[in-house]
Design a protein around this motif. Sequence first.
Motif, PDB file in Angstrom:
ATOM      1  N   CYS A 249       0.831  -1.193   0.000  1.00 54.82           N
ATOM      2  CA  CYS A 249       0.000   0.000   0.000  1.00 54.82           C
ATOM      3  C   CYS A 249       0.874   1.255   0.000  1.00 54.82           C
ATOM      4  CB  CYS A 249      -0.916  -0.021   1.212  1.00 54.82           C
ATOM      5  SG  CYS A 249      -2.164   1.250   1.223  1.00 54.82           S
ATOM      6  N   PHE A 250       1.943   1.241   0.763  1.00 57.08           N
ATOM      7  CA  PHE A 250       2.867   2.363   0.789  1.00 57.08           C
ATOM      8  C   PHE A 250       3.530   2.542  -0.568  1.00 57.08           C
ATOM      9  CE2 PHE A 250       6.981   4.338   1.620  1.00 57.08           C
ATOM     10  CZ  PHE A 250       6.621   5.405   2.417  1.00 57.08           C
ATOM     11  N   TYR A 251       3.933   1.438  -1.184  1.00 53.18           N
ATOM     12  CA  TYR A 251       4.584   1.502  -2.488  1.00 53.18           C
ATOM     13  C   TYR A 251       3.613   1.994  -3.566  1.00 53.18           C
ATOM     14  CZ  TYR A 251       6.928   0.091  -6.775  1.00 53.18           C
ATOM     15  OH  TYR A 251       7.501   0.104  -8.016  1.00 53.18           O
ATOM     16  N   LEU A 252       2.381   1.534  -3.533  1.00 57.38           N
ATOM     17  CA  LEU A 252       1.405   1.939  -4.541  1.00 57.38           C
ATOM     18  C   LEU A 252       0.983   3.391  -4.400  1.00 57.38           C
ATOM     19  CD1 LEU A 252      -0.812  -1.238  -4.735  1.00 57.38           C
ATOM     20  CD2 LEU A 252       0.800  -0.388  -6.443  1.00 57.38           C
ATOM     21  N   GLY A 253       1.214   3.996  -3.260  1.00 55.52           N
ATOM     22  CA  GLY A 253       0.932   5.414  -3.081  1.00 55.52           C
ATOM     23  C   GLY A 253       2.042   6.311  -3.588  1.00 55.52           C
ATOM     24  N   CYS A 254       3.201   5.741  -3.866  1.00 57.12           N
ATOM     25  CA  CYS A 254       4.349   6.514  -4.364  1.00 57.12           C
ATOM     26  C   CYS A 254       4.137   6.858  -5.830  1.00 57.12           C
ATOM     27  CB  CYS A 254       5.616   5.690  -4.186  1.00 57.12           C
ATOM     28  SG  CYS A 254       7.085   6.492  -4.824  1.00 57.12           S
ATOM     29  N   ARG A 255       4.539   8.047  -6.232  1.00 56.85           N
ATOM     30  CA  ARG A 255       4.313   8.445  -7.622  1.00 56.85           C
ATOM     31  C   ARG A 255       5.242   7.753  -8.596  1.00 56.85           C
ATOM     32  NH1 ARG A 255       7.487  13.742  -8.812  1.00 56.85           N
ATOM     33  NH2 ARG A 255       8.869  13.778  -7.018  1.00 56.85           N
ATOM     34  N   HIS A 256       6.287   7.104  -8.125  1.00 58.14           N
ATOM     35  CA  HIS A 256       7.226   6.404  -8.995  1.00 58.14           C
ATOM     36  C   HIS A 256       6.967   4.903  -9.074  1.00 58.14           C
ATOM     37  CE1 HIS A 256       9.582   9.989  -9.539  1.00 58.14           C
ATOM     38  NE2 HIS A 256       9.651  10.148  -8.223  1.00 58.14           N
TER      39      HIS A 256
ATOM     40  N   ARG B 180       0.839   0.171 -11.333  1.00 53.84           N
ATOM     41  CA  ARG B 180      -0.397   0.728 -11.875  1.00 53.84           C
ATOM     42  C   ARG B 180      -0.063   1.936 -12.737  1.00 53.84           C
ATOM     43  NH1 ARG B 180      -5.235   0.761  -8.651  1.00 53.84           N
ATOM     44  NH2 ARG B 180      -5.162   3.001  -8.878  1.00 53.84           N
ATOM     45  N   LEU B 181      -0.990   2.343 -13.573  1.00 52.08           N
ATOM     46  CA  LEU B 181      -0.763   3.532 -14.390  1.00 52.08           C
ATOM     47  C   LEU B 181      -0.749   4.791 -13.536  1.00 52.08           C
ATOM     48  CD1 LEU B 181      -2.965   2.721 -17.509  1.00 52.08           C
ATOM     49  CD2 LEU B 181      -0.475   2.564 -17.282  1.00 52.08           C
ATOM     50  N   ASN B 182      -1.635   4.861 -12.560  1.00 54.58           N
ATOM     51  CA  ASN B 182      -1.698   6.006 -11.648  1.00 54.58           C
ATOM     52  C   ASN B 182      -1.511   5.507 -10.219  1.00 54.58           C
ATOM     53  OD1 ASN B 182      -2.324   7.820 -13.736  1.00 54.58           O
ATOM     54  ND2 ASN B 182      -4.474   7.207 -13.635  1.00 54.58           N
ATOM     55  N   PRO B 183      -0.793   6.261  -9.390  1.00 56.43           N
ATOM     56  CA  PRO B 183      -0.641   5.825  -7.995  1.00 56.43           C
ATOM     57  C   PRO B 183      -1.949   5.968  -7.229  1.00 56.43           C
ATOM     58  CG  PRO B 183       0.372   7.968  -8.321  1.00 56.43           C
ATOM     59  CD  PRO B 183      -0.052   7.489  -9.676  1.00 56.43           C
ATOM     60  N   LEU B 184      -2.021   5.278  -6.116  1.00 59.34           N
ATOM     61  CA  LEU B 184      -3.177   5.422  -5.235  1.00 59.34           C
ATOM     62  C   LEU B 184      -3.191   6.837  -4.664  1.00 59.34           C
ATOM     63  CD1 LEU B 184      -3.048   2.107  -3.188  1.00 59.34           C
ATOM     64  CD2 LEU B 184      -4.573   2.662  -5.071  1.00 59.34           C
ATOM     65  N   PRO B 185      -4.356   7.372  -4.350  1.00 59.31           N
ATOM     66  CA  PRO B 185      -4.394   8.702  -3.728  1.00 59.31           C
ATOM     67  C   PRO B 185      -3.644   8.681  -2.393  1.00 59.31           C
ATOM     68  CG  PRO B 185      -6.596   7.979  -4.355  1.00 59.31           C
ATOM     69  CD  PRO B 185      -5.679   6.830  -4.589  1.00 59.31           C
ATOM     70  N   LEU B 186      -2.797   9.672  -2.207  1.00 58.06           N
ATOM     71  CA  LEU B 186      -1.951   9.710  -1.016  1.00 58.06           C
ATOM     72  C   LEU B 186      -2.766   9.841   0.266  1.00 58.06           C
ATOM     73  CD1 LEU B 186       0.996   9.612  -0.226  1.00 58.06           C
ATOM     74  CD2 LEU B 186       1.047  12.093  -0.333  1.00 58.06           C
ATOM     75  N   LYS B 187      -3.899  10.530   0.195  1.00 57.53           N
ATOM     76  CA  LYS B 187      -4.737  10.688   1.394  1.00 57.53           C
ATOM     77  C   LYS B 187      -5.325   9.365   1.862  1.00 57.53           C
ATOM     78  CE  LYS B 187      -5.971  15.482   0.853  1.00 57.53           C
ATOM     79  NZ  LYS B 187      -7.038  16.468   0.859  1.00 57.53           N
ATOM     80  N   ALA B 188      -5.459   8.411   0.972  1.00 58.28           N
ATOM     81  CA  ALA B 188      -5.979   7.098   1.351  1.00 58.28           C
ATOM     82  C   ALA B 188      -4.846   6.108   1.617  1.00 58.28           C
ATOM     83  CB  ALA B 188      -6.893   6.552   0.263  1.00 58.28           C
ATOM     84  N   ALA B 189      -3.785   6.176   0.823  1.00 59.22           N
ATOM     85  CA  ALA B 189      -2.705   5.192   0.921  1.00 59.22           C
ATOM     86  C   ALA B 189      -1.852   5.378   2.173  1.00 59.22           C
ATOM     87  CB  ALA B 189      -1.829   5.255  -0.316  1.00 59.22           C
ATOM     88  N   ALA B 190      -1.575   6.606   2.550  1.00 60.20           N
ATOM     89  CA  ALA B 190      -0.690   6.849   3.693  1.00 60.20           C
ATOM     90  C   ALA B 190      -1.274   6.341   5.015  1.00 60.20           C
ATOM     91  CB  ALA B 190      -0.332   8.329   3.774  1.00 60.20           C
ATOM     92  N   PRO B 191      -2.513   6.706   5.380  1.00 61.82           N
ATOM     93  CA  PRO B 191      -3.041   6.180   6.638  1.00 61.82           C
ATOM     94  C   PRO B 191      -3.256   4.671   6.619  1.00 61.82           C
ATOM     95  CG  PRO B 191      -4.411   7.990   5.847  1.00 61.82           C
ATOM     96  CD  PRO B 191      -3.422   7.684   4.788  1.00 61.82           C
ATOM     97  N   ALA B 192      -3.681   4.149   5.472  1.00 59.65           N
ATOM     98  CA  ALA B 192      -3.908   2.705   5.386  1.00 59.65           C
ATOM     99  C   ALA B 192      -2.604   1.942   5.541  1.00 59.65           C
ATOM    100  CB  ALA B 192      -4.570   2.359   4.057  1.00 59.65           C
ATOM    101  N   SER B 193      -1.549   2.418   4.881  1.00 60.92           N
ATOM    102  CA  SER B 193      -0.265   1.721   5.003  1.00 60.92           C
ATOM    103  C   SER B 193       0.306   1.864   6.410  1.00 60.92           C
ATOM    104  CB  SER B 193       0.723   2.240   3.962  1.00 60.92           C
ATOM    105  OG  SER B 193       1.029   3.594   4.178  1.00 60.92           O
ATOM    106  N   ALA B 194       0.152   3.028   7.014  1.00 57.66           N
ATOM    107  CA  ALA B 194       0.647   3.208   8.383  1.00 57.66           C
ATOM    108  C   ALA B 194      -0.075   2.268   9.350  1.00 57.66           C
ATOM    109  CB  ALA B 194       0.477   4.661   8.817  1.00 57.66           C
TER     110      ALA B 194
END
Length: 86
Positions: free
Chosen positions: A16-23, A27-41
């Motif tokens: 989840c943390f990796y999929l939120g990264c823009r690099h 996936r073609l587009n990263p996960l939204p950071l507002k959702a990925a950061a708390p979920a991964s934490a």
Amino acid sequence: MSGFLAFMLTLAGAACFYLGCRHQRWRLNPLPLKAAAPASALLLLLGLAAWTHATRLDTGIFIFLTLLMLLWSCFPFVGIYKRGRQ
């Protein structure tokens, strides 16, 4: 059984943390950071708690950090492999 749960929580949190990264390359587009950061934490904290429950405190922290290093080192190669097969 608790070791498997700890592994899966750590894997899910790291992914989840990796999929939120823009690099990221999965996936073609990263996960939204507002959702990925708390979920991964949350998943990573639960994974750390599960590792320390499954083993001793120092061993659980060591396994958790070593597994994170391994996963975050391998995730970019999974993306390269996936792009190469398309």
